[in-house]
Design a protein around this motif. Structure first.
Motif, mmCIF file in Angstrom:
data_model
loop_
_atom_site.group_PDB
_atom_site.id
_atom_site.type_symbol
_atom_site.label_atom_id
_atom_site.label_comp_id
_atom_site.label_asym_id
_atom_site.label_seq_id
_atom_site.Cartn_x
_atom_site.Cartn_y
_atom_site.Cartn_z
ATOM 1 N N LEU A 177 1.281 -3.960 37.508
ATOM 2 C CA LEU A 177 2.705 -3.664 37.321
ATOM 3 C C LEU A 177 2.976 -2.496 36.371
ATOM 4 O O LEU A 177 3.960 -1.788 36.535
ATOM 5 C CB LEU A 177 3.431 -4.906 36.799
ATOM 6 C CG LEU A 177 3.546 -6.050 37.784
ATOM 7 C CD1 LEU A 177 3.981 -7.322 37.076
ATOM 8 C CD2 LEU A 177 4.512 -5.693 38.910
ATOM 9 N N VAL B 262 10.512 -6.787 37.067
ATOM 10 C CA VAL B 262 9.940 -6.158 38.255
ATOM 11 C C VAL B 262 11.092 -5.593 39.063
ATOM 12 O O VAL B 262 12.079 -6.290 39.337
ATOM 13 C CB VAL B 262 9.128 -7.186 39.089
ATOM 14 C CG1 VAL B 262 8.586 -6.549 40.354
ATOM 15 C CG2 VAL B 262 7.995 -7.770 38.245
ATOM 16 N N ARG C 298 7.173 -2.247 43.947
ATOM 17 C CA ARG C 298 6.230 -3.358 43.936
ATOM 18 C C ARG C 298 4.806 -2.811 43.924
ATOM 19 O O ARG C 298 4.534 -1.733 44.431
ATOM 20 C CB ARG C 298 6.441 -4.224 45.179
ATOM 21 C CG ARG C 298 7.871 -4.741 45.345
ATOM 22 C CD ARG C 298 8.305 -5.594 44.171
ATOM 23 N NE ARG C 298 7.673 -6.891 44.210
ATOM 24 C CZ ARG C 298 8.177 -7.934 44.815
ATOM 25 N NH1 ARG C 298 9.344 -7.867 45.400
ATOM 26 N NH2 ARG C 298 7.537 -9.067 44.819
#
Length: 189
Positions: free
Chosen positions: A151, A174, A179
């Motif tokens: 991430l 997020v 992604r």
């Protein structure tokens, strides 16, 4: 565009601390479970997921009972498989082999164990499958570091700088459309 909260919670203390517990399914202490419940109590989550290993699953079950929320089990959130080292104390291992592993766990995986890149791939896939709702995942230190790599792009040296004691909580945001992919990039060599 709004992101969603992703909380990563390391399982509580196991009954036998100090071991490399990848696939080893050790029981957590009652205090370890309680510490996890305390961390999760006020997160405002809509989804609860745990690794299938008992030390994570037990904390997830206790959190789910407190919040009146079902627990989803996802084995992709397991710890790195330490192969022949699994269940052993780090001090019992050859110090040179252990040092090579910590310096570069992808090039020097434990004998019969999992490569770092394989862990990152499965964690990246698990993250990519998350619904964009506030989520808590009860997992393991290695899985949490792999998520930070996926991430945030942290390299190996940066990842080892994170102190992730038992019941440690990481909260991230997020963003949809950003992604992680199922590719491993930026690993230190």
């Amino acid at each position: 565009m709004t992101g969603f909260a992703l909380h990563l919670l390391r399982h509580g203390a196991p009954e036998t601390p100090g071991l490399l517990m990848g696939r080893t399914d050790g029981a957590p202490t009652d205090e370890g479970i309680a510490a996890c419940v305390t961390q999760a109590r006020h997160l405002g989550i809509e989804r609860l997921i745990a690794s299938d290993l008992r030390r994570s699953r037990a904390a997830g079950e206790a959190i789910g009972a407190l919040l009146g929320m079902p627990l989803a089990i996802d084995p992709r959130w397991r710890e790195l498989d330490f192969g022949d080292w699994d269940g052993k104390a780090a001090s019992a291992l050859d110090p040179d082999a252990r040092g090579r592993f910590w310096a570069d766990p992808d090039a020097n995986p434990p004998p019969g164990g999992e490569r770092w890149s394989a862990l990152v791939l499965r964690i990246s896939a698990a993250i990519a499958d998350l619904a964009p709702v506030p989520t808590l995942i009860v997992a393991h230190g290695g899985a949490m570091r792999a998520a930070l790599h996926a991430l945030c792009g942290f390299d190996q040296r940066q990842l080892w700088a994170f102190d992730l004691p038992y019941a440690a909580l990481l909260s991230l945001r997020v963003w949809p459309g950003e992604r992680p992919s199922a590719q491993v990039t930026g690993l230190a060599r």
